[in-house]
Scaffold this active site. Structure first.
Site, mmCIF file in Angstrom:
data_model
loop_
_atom_site.group_PDB
_atom_site.id
_atom_site.type_symbol
_atom_site.label_atom_id
_atom_site.label_comp_id
_atom_site.label_asym_id
_atom_site.label_seq_id
_atom_site.Cartn_x
_atom_site.Cartn_y
_atom_site.Cartn_z
ATOM 1 N N ARG A 100 29.832 27.856 34.567
ATOM 2 C CA ARG A 100 29.434 28.259 35.926
ATOM 3 C C ARG A 100 29.161 29.763 35.967
ATOM 4 O O ARG A 100 29.968 30.562 35.529
ATOM 5 C CB ARG A 100 30.536 27.895 36.929
ATOM 6 C CG ARG A 100 30.403 28.506 38.312
ATOM 7 C CD ARG A 100 29.296 27.860 39.136
ATOM 8 N NE ARG A 100 29.035 28.565 40.366
ATOM 9 C CZ ARG A 100 29.555 28.267 41.539
ATOM 10 N NH1 ARG A 100 30.389 27.249 41.649
ATOM 11 N NH2 ARG A 100 29.240 28.950 42.616
ATOM 12 N N ARG A 109 23.552 26.131 39.413
ATOM 13 C CA ARG A 109 24.837 26.114 38.716
ATOM 14 C C ARG A 109 25.012 24.867 37.881
ATOM 15 O O ARG A 109 24.535 23.800 38.240
ATOM 16 C CB ARG A 109 25.990 26.246 39.704
ATOM 17 C CG ARG A 109 26.017 25.167 40.750
ATOM 18 C CD ARG A 109 26.759 25.560 41.970
ATOM 19 N NE ARG A 109 25.987 26.519 42.706
ATOM 20 C CZ ARG A 109 26.149 26.806 43.963
ATOM 21 N NH1 ARG A 109 27.082 26.206 44.652
ATOM 22 N NH2 ARG A 109 25.414 27.684 44.577
#
Length: 181
Positions: A100, A109
């Site tokens: 992430r 993401r």
């Protein structure tokens, strides 16, 4: 003494069992694999028992860059004795394990793991609970309603009621499923 009597010594050290709802999302990499990895890691978390996993939904990105790719989203409903701070830290650790990147607000993401509710906890301090925008997000509420139609967000009401006035057209159920391993 009665064989089922409970005294203060028996109760000391007991922690409340509370419902925790995790919202999962991914729009980079192998999205389904990343979501499954999050489910596996949540299931491997000490004192967290997964109760149900929603179907996977394809959803439009909310906010962020105009070219933000489509998300896959799901919700995990669990029971836990863990405190909210521990659950948030665990969610962040799972996100980090899947690469992430937090540099761009609402950016693409590999994995997003949000703690939406922990029992009836309402707090304005870190961590803020319930999640401050969950009651406005169809990509959280639609999957949640699929597996927990009586679910509620403390201070905001029942999720089915919140969905009544919400545009859910950008949240489409897929035939993809996540598994409890």
């Amino acid at each position: 003494m009665h064989p089922y009597a409970i005294d203060a010594d028996t109760l000391s050290g007991m922690k409340p069992l509370r419902k925790v709802v995790f919202a999962l999302g991914a729009n980079l990499g192998d999205r389904l694999e990343n979501l499954q990895g999050a489910v596996d890691e949540i299931g491997n978390t000490t004192d967290v028992i997964i109760v149900d996993i929603s179907p996977v939904y394809a959803t439009d990105a909310v906010g962020g860059p105009s070219d933000n790719p489509e998300f896959l989203n799901a919700v995990v409903v669990a029971e836990t004795t863990q405190p909210p701070r521990t659950l948030i830290e665990r969610a962040h650790a799972i996100e980090s394990a899947y690469g992430r990147n937090r540099e761009e607000l609402n950016g693409p993401r590999t994995l997003d793991v949000d703690v939406i509710v922990v029992g009836n906890v309402q707090q304005d301090s870190d961590p803020i609970l319930p999640h401050p925008r969950a009651h406005e997000r169809a990509f959280v509420l639609v999957p949640w309603a699929a597996v927990d139609p009586i679910g509620e967000i403390p201070g905001h009401g029942k999720i089915v009621d919140l969905l009544e006035d919400m545009d859910t057209s950008g949240v489409l159920e897929t035939d993809l499923l996540l598994e409890l391993n």
